[in-house]
Design a protein around this motif. Structure first.
Motif, PDB file in Angstrom:
ATOM      1  N   LEU B 151     -34.998 109.725  27.764  1.00  0.00           N
ATOM      2  CA  LEU B 151     -34.769 108.617  28.550  1.00  0.00           C
ATOM      3  C   LEU B 151     -36.021 107.910  29.012  1.00  0.00           C
ATOM      4  O   LEU B 151     -37.108 108.590  29.128  1.00  0.00           O
ATOM      5  N   LYS B 152     -35.977 106.684  29.088  1.00  0.00           N
ATOM      6  CA  LYS B 152     -37.038 105.772  29.721  1.00  0.00           C
ATOM      7  C   LYS B 152     -36.560 105.327  31.006  1.00  0.00           C
ATOM      8  O   LYS B 152     -35.491 105.148  31.412  1.00  0.00           O
ATOM      9  N   THR B 153     -37.411 105.182  31.996  1.00  0.00           N
ATOM     10  CA  THR B 153     -36.950 104.858  33.443  1.00  0.00           C
ATOM     11  C   THR B 153     -36.678 103.321  33.336  1.00  0.00           C
ATOM     12  O   THR B 153     -37.117 102.560  32.816  1.00  0.00           O
ATOM     13  N   PRO B 154     -35.270 103.082  33.713  1.00  0.00           N
ATOM     14  CA  PRO B 154     -34.821 101.972  33.378  1.00  0.00           C
ATOM     15  C   PRO B 154     -35.294 100.886  34.472  1.00  0.00           C
ATOM     16  O   PRO B 154     -35.620 101.082  35.412  1.00  0.00           O
ATOM     17  N   LYS B 155     -35.377  99.693  33.700  1.00  0.00           N
ATOM     18  CA  LYS B 155     -35.797  98.547  34.664  1.00  0.00           C
ATOM     19  C   LYS B 155     -34.711  97.779  35.291  1.00  0.00           C
ATOM     20  O   LYS B 155     -34.560  97.017  36.107  1.00  0.00           O
ATOM     21  N   THR B 156     -33.611  97.409  34.371  1.00  0.00           N
ATOM     22  CA  THR B 156     -32.452  96.568  34.538  1.00  0.00           C
ATOM     23  C   THR B 156     -31.363  97.240  34.636  1.00  0.00           C
ATOM     24  O   THR B 156     -31.233  98.667  34.549  1.00  0.00           O
ATOM     25  N   TRP B 157     -30.327  96.601  35.245  1.00  0.00           N
ATOM     26  CA  TRP B 157     -28.906  97.442  35.481  1.00  0.00           C
ATOM     27  C   TRP B 157     -28.317  97.936  34.382  1.00  0.00           C
ATOM     28  O   TRP B 157     -27.820  99.239  34.463  1.00  0.00           O
ATOM     29  N   GLU B 158     -28.503  97.262  33.281  1.00  0.00           N
ATOM     30  CA  GLU B 158     -27.792  97.607  32.147  1.00  0.00           C
ATOM     31  C   GLU B 158     -28.436  98.860  31.466  1.00  0.00           C
ATOM     32  O   GLU B 158     -27.912  99.797  31.055  1.00  0.00           O
ATOM     33  N   GLU B 159     -29.690  98.951  31.588  1.00  0.00           N
ATOM     34  CA  GLU B 159     -30.481  99.915  31.061  1.00  0.00           C
ATOM     35  C   GLU B 159     -30.255 101.418  32.130  1.00  0.00           C
ATOM     36  O   GLU B 159     -30.031 102.515  31.683  1.00  0.00           O
ATOM     37  N   PHE B 160     -30.086 101.069  33.274  1.00  0.00           N
ATOM     38  CA  PHE B 160     -29.731 101.955  34.424  1.00  0.00           C
ATOM     39  C   PHE B 160     -28.264 102.631  34.081  1.00  0.00           C
ATOM     40  O   PHE B 160     -28.303 104.013  33.953  1.00  0.00           O
ATOM     41  N   LEU B 161     -27.347 101.935  33.565  1.00  0.00           N
ATOM     42  CA  LEU B 161     -25.970 102.389  33.376  1.00  0.00           C
ATOM     43  C   LEU B 161     -26.169 102.998  31.979  1.00  0.00           C
ATOM     44  O   LEU B 161     -25.432 104.094  31.989  1.00  0.00           O
ATOM     45  N   LYS B 162     -26.919 102.941  31.107  1.00  0.00           N
ATOM     46  CA  LYS B 162     -27.068 103.706  29.968  1.00  0.00           C
ATOM     47  C   LYS B 162     -27.615 104.907  30.326  1.00  0.00           C
ATOM     48  O   LYS B 162     -27.352 105.981  29.810  1.00  0.00           O
ATOM     49  N   VAL B 163     -28.775 105.057  31.021  1.00  0.00           N
ATOM     50  CA  VAL B 163     -29.364 106.417  31.419  1.00  0.00           C
ATOM     51  C   VAL B 163     -28.292 107.103  32.094  1.00  0.00           C
ATOM     52  O   VAL B 163     -28.170 108.344  31.695  1.00  0.00           O
ATOM     53  N   CYS B 164     -27.516 106.647  33.034  1.00  0.00           N
ATOM     54  CA  CYS B 164     -26.353 107.256  33.572  1.00  0.00           C
ATOM     55  C   CYS B 164     -25.120 107.821  32.545  1.00  0.00           C
ATOM     56  O   CYS B 164     -24.943 109.134  32.405  1.00  0.00           O
ATOM     57  N   GLU B 165     -24.928 106.867  31.863  1.00  0.00           N
ATOM     58  CA  GLU B 165     -23.920 107.443  30.656  1.00  0.00           C
ATOM     59  C   GLU B 165     -24.330 108.701  29.782  1.00  0.00           C
ATOM     60  O   GLU B 165     -23.637 109.576  29.603  1.00  0.00           O
ATOM     61  N   ILE B 166     -25.845 108.348  29.297  1.00  0.00           N
ATOM     62  CA  ILE B 166     -26.597 109.479  28.662  1.00  0.00           C
ATOM     63  C   ILE B 166     -26.408 111.042  29.271  1.00  0.00           C
ATOM     64  O   ILE B 166     -26.200 111.829  28.685  1.00  0.00           O
ATOM     65  N   LEU B 167     -26.826 110.829  30.538  1.00  0.00           N
ATOM     66  CA  LEU B 167     -26.771 112.075  31.316  1.00  0.00           C
ATOM     67  C   LEU B 167     -25.518 112.706  31.499  1.00  0.00           C
ATOM     68  O   LEU B 167     -25.503 113.757  31.329  1.00  0.00           O
ATOM     69  N   LYS B 168     -24.529 111.856  31.883  1.00  0.00           N
ATOM     70  CA  LYS B 168     -23.274 112.159  31.901  1.00  0.00           C
ATOM     71  C   LYS B 168     -22.755 112.870  30.905  1.00  0.00           C
ATOM     72  O   LYS B 168     -21.942 113.904  30.734  1.00  0.00           O
ATOM     73  N   ASN B 169     -22.924 112.222  29.413  1.00  0.00           N
ATOM     74  CA  ASN B 169     -22.471 113.081  28.245  1.00  0.00           C
ATOM     75  C   ASN B 169     -23.065 114.123  28.036  1.00  0.00           C
ATOM     76  O   ASN B 169     -22.626 115.021  27.105  1.00  0.00           O
ATOM     77  N   ASN B 170     -24.297 114.598  28.646  1.00  0.00           N
ATOM     78  CA  ASN B 170     -24.980 115.701  28.498  1.00  0.00           C
ATOM     79  C   ASN B 170     -24.704 116.894  29.503  1.00  0.00           C
ATOM     80  O   ASN B 170     -25.347 117.778  29.748  1.00  0.00           O
ATOM     81  N   ILE B 172     -24.763 116.218  32.918  1.00  0.00           N
ATOM     82  CA  ILE B 172     -25.698 116.394  33.700  1.00  0.00           C
ATOM     83  C   ILE B 172     -25.199 115.440  35.008  1.00  0.00           C
ATOM     84  O   ILE B 172     -24.858 113.942  34.274  1.00  0.00           O
ATOM     85  N   THR B 173     -24.961 115.453  36.174  1.00  0.00           N
ATOM     86  CA  THR B 173     -24.488 114.515  37.086  1.00  0.00           C
ATOM     87  C   THR B 173     -25.515 113.581  37.112  1.00  0.00           C
ATOM     88  O   THR B 173     -26.799 113.567  37.437  1.00  0.00           O
ATOM     89  N   PRO B 174     -25.455 112.261  36.856  1.00  0.00           N
ATOM     90  CA  PRO B 174     -26.211 111.276  36.849  1.00  0.00           C
ATOM     91  C   PRO B 174     -26.903 111.079  38.034  1.00  0.00           C
ATOM     92  O   PRO B 174     -28.207 111.069  38.166  1.00  0.00           O
ATOM     93  N   LYS B 230     -16.969 105.493  36.950  1.00  0.00           N
ATOM     94  CA  LYS B 230     -17.241 106.203  35.692  1.00  0.00           C
ATOM     95  C   LYS B 230     -17.733 107.536  36.186  1.00  0.00           C
ATOM     96  O   LYS B 230     -18.050 108.451  35.377  1.00  0.00           O
ATOM     97  N   GLY B 231     -17.869 108.087  37.467  1.00  0.00           N
ATOM     98  CA  GLY B 231     -17.797 109.428  37.932  1.00  0.00           C
ATOM     99  C   GLY B 231     -19.326 109.858  37.768  1.00  0.00           C
ATOM    100  O   GLY B 231     -19.812 110.847  37.305  1.00  0.00           O
ATOM    101  N   TYR B 232     -20.246 108.942  38.182  1.00  0.00           N
ATOM    102  CA  TYR B 232     -21.710 108.980  38.170  1.00  0.00           C
ATOM    103  C   TYR B 232     -22.287 109.739  39.243  1.00  0.00           C
ATOM    104  O   TYR B 232     -23.117 110.157  39.309  1.00  0.00           O
TER     105      TYR B 232
END
Lengths: 291, 406
Positions: B151-170, B172-174, B230-232
């Protein structure tokens, strides 16, 4: 020897003075503050009549706290008192190790509410807490709950924690009461063919009446002044769902700087408690007249 | 006669050698800041042996309720720790604080501190608050966890949501958060509002000039709701204090935590270097980058007994050496503008703030204390029951009208 009428008053003078200064006067001050908008910080305040009282009765969180207090009251009277009685009857039998059991049951009484709160916060912790771990281990993981953050169960979790101590309290009162039940009366009933249930219901229980009155009164008062456990475990949270009157008063007076508003909550709480104390006193006086 | 002389001499000796006492009540109860303050006090006592500082430490949450009592007591402490902004002004407006302008008689406030701090430290033209250190807020994350999942540190809201999603799928509590003491939720409110509606709007809202039922306020919760539904966020967050929730991050069970720099105070040694932060993601490009930068420091109660000694102590606290020492021990930024950032982490924080378009303190320091309690309770309720938002905002609006009417 001549009795001097003033002697008892001379002995009472010091405690009475302190009682008046530290208890009676503050009660009246609270009544006065409840009609003001004092913030507890400024040197001055204004009288605003019944504004605070109007506000509390339209305040949903006040109503919620009052409802929770009623839950506490019902649980203490209907569960803790009978449970204390049951345990007392059990432990009144002579059996090996009886003293050890008595001590174990009595132990929670020796702990302060703050310590009890801390212990229960570990038991009720949602992820690694003892209760949920236990439930998961015996295969009841669907019963595991976030006990302290689920608004639906949090009050009951707090009551359970408080009952741990309250049952011990009731037990001690009943054990003392049982010591005053004359053995020969129970034995006479036995000789007359009363079975154990009848002996309990018709002989022992009526003789336990004084202990019962005290246990119920103490439980009622304790349930109305519940504060410590709530404050330590949840501070009335999440979002006031486990709040009780004392807790809501504390938060309003000391967190929100609304001493006047807090005082009006305290007055309502005082009046409710006072009503129960009055009932108790009437009961005591009636009995004293009989003897 | 000789006896009398001896007694007199003993009394004189005591009077001469008796140290001037300064009572300091402090909320620095976490081990790291507590130690830093103790060392700072020792430094002062060694440099000025005529003074003795008695430090009383209180648990942070208890301190907040006790301060009111102390300020009104005839036995008030000489120095207390506190927060700049509205929380200080509330007491200053009641005449409970001692103006500190004397401390700066030879020099001006701005020769010690950035001129931008002045408005947070004064009330009606007088300084009542001596800033010691300040810090930034950011989204703290575990470098190793981000690396593990590429993961790269997110700059925008969309990137941030993506990071959350990937963490959750693995698994890990985002996002870690502990809302038992409410204020952590206000961090999310502040940042979402500043990113969506901007600084001016946020200023007016915290000043009580904008209704909570305004559709622009509602918009904050539309964004927030996505994260909730989304339970993040950490499960059962109302059960945890902020420190307890941070331990999920430290154990690697949670990925991110919106928090102030002081999260490093409670991080275990082995995790400290694995902790980094990024700027709260951009939601609307047209809105500037605004940040929360709370200032911590000291005040002198108006009823303090040893005011002169207390001022002398605060003068030392304002000095470059004292500020540098404290900033270094905790990795915070010193309020004194002549002190450089103490380490690379703080350098990064300072750079982020210098590149921002404006700063606030924090919700509970920017708005009226009572409004803050009502507001933060509402935010936590929203995080548990997101569908109640209309009712919650109506409730906040009712409170705002009553509180700001005064």
């Amino acid at each position: 020897m001549k009795r001097r009428w003033w002697v008892p008053y001379a002995f009472l003078a010091l405690p009475l003075t302190m009682y008046v200064i530290w208890v009676i006067i503050p009660i009246f001050q609270t009544f006065v503050f409840s009609f003001t908008d004092w913030d507890g910080v400024s040197p001055t305040y204004h009288f605003i009549g019944f504004e605070n009282y109007k506000e509390i009765f339209s305040d949903p969180y006040f109503m919620l706290s009052l409802k929770n207090n009623i839950k506490w009251l019902l649980a203490f009277v209907l569960l803790s008192v009978p449970a204390g009685l049951g345990v007392a009857i059990l432990l009144d039998q002579k059996f090996p190790g009886g003293k050890v059991y008595k001590t174990m049951m009595y132990l929670p009484m020796t702990l302060s509410f703050v310590v009890i709160g801390q212990i229960w916060s570990w038991i009720l912790e949602p992820k690694y807490g003892a209760l949920n771990t236990f439930l998961r281990t015996i295969g009841l993981s669907n019963l595991a709950k976030p006990w302290l953050s689920d608004p639906g169960v949090v009050t009951y979790a707090l009551i359970a924690a408080a009952s741990w101590r309250q049952i011990a309290y009731a037990m001690v009162l009943f054990l003392a009461g049982l010591k005053n039940v004359p053995r020969d009366l129970v034995e006479a009933a036995y000789v007359d063919g009363a079975n154990s249930w009848q002996r309990f219901w018709y002989v022992i229980l009526p003789l336990l009446r004084p202990a019962m009155v005290i246990a119920i009164t103490v439980s009622v008062i304790d349930s109305l002044r519940a504060f410590d456990i709530v404050y330590v475990l949840t501070r009335g949270g999440p979002f006031y769902s486990s709040s009780v009157l004392a807790n809501y008063m504390y938060i309003q007076s000391f967190h929100n700087y609304r001493m006047g508003f807090g005082a009006s909550i305290a007055v309502v709480q005082f009046l409710i408690t006072f009503g129960f104390i009055l009932l108790y006193l009437l009961n005591v006086f009636k009995r004293e007249e009989k003897f | 006669m000789r006896k009398f002389l001896i007694v007199l001499m003993v009394i004189l000796a005591f009077a001469l050698f008796a140290k001037q006492k300064i009572v300091l009540n402090s909320y620095a109860s976490d081990p790291a800041p507590k130690k830093a303050l103790a060392e700072l006090v020792k430094m002062f006592e060694e440099k000025y042996p005529d003074y003795e500082v008695v430090v009383n430490t209180f648990a942070h949450e208890d301190f907040k309720t006790l301060l009111r009592t102390w300020l009104n007591s005839p036995d008030a402490p000489d120095v207390v720790t506190w927060f700049a902004g509205e929380r200080m002004r509330y007491f200053a407006s009641k005449g409970l604080l001692e103006p500190l302008d004397d401390i700066f008689t030879d020099k001006r406030f701005d020769s010690y501190f950035p001129a931008a701090f002045k408005s947070s430290c004064e009330y009606k033209g007088k300084i009542y608050f001596l800033p010691q250190s300040w810090y930034w807020w950011g989204v703290y994350y575990r470098k190793s966890v981000f690396e593990k999942y590429g993961l790269k540190t997110p700059k925008t809201w969309e990137e941030f949501l993506k990071v959350c999603e990937i963490l959750k799928n693995n698994g890990i509590t985002p996002i870690a958060i502990g809302t038992k003491y409410l204020w952590t939720a206000a961090g999310w409110f502040d940042y979402l509002n500043m990113r969506i509606n901007g600084l001016e709007f946020h200023k007016k809202l915290t000043a009580g000039e904008i209704p909570y039922t305004d559709p622009r306020v509602k918009k904050i919760f539309d964004y927030w709701k996505v994260l909730v539904e989304k339970g993040y966020f950490l499960e059962n967050h109302p059960s945890y204090s902020w420190q307890e929730a941070a331990s999920f991050l430290f154990r690697g069970e949670a990925g991110m935590y919106l928090m102030g720099q002081f999260i490093k105070d409670v991080a275990p040694e082995e995790v400290k270097n694995d902790l980094d932060f990024f700027r709260f993601p951009i939601i609307d490009e047209k809105v500037g980058l605004y940040e929360d930068t709370p200032i911590d420091g000291f005040m002198i109660p108006a009823k303090a007994k040893h005011k002169e000694a207390a001022k002398f102590f605060l003068k030392f606290i304002a000095s470059k050496e004292a500020q540098e020492f404290y900033a270094k021990s905790l990795g915070r930024l010193a309020a004194n503008k002549n002190v450089p950032a103490p380490d690379a982490h703080a350098e990064k924080g300072l750079k982020m703030i210098l590149a921002s378009d404006g700063v606030m303190q924090f919700y509970d320091r920017d708005t009226n204390p009572e409004m803050a309690t009502v507001g933060m309770n509402g935010f936590v309720e929203f995080m548990v029951y997101p569908n109640n938002i209309d009712k919650i905002l109506e409730n906040l609006e009712k409170a705002r009208k009553r509180i700001f009417k005064k």
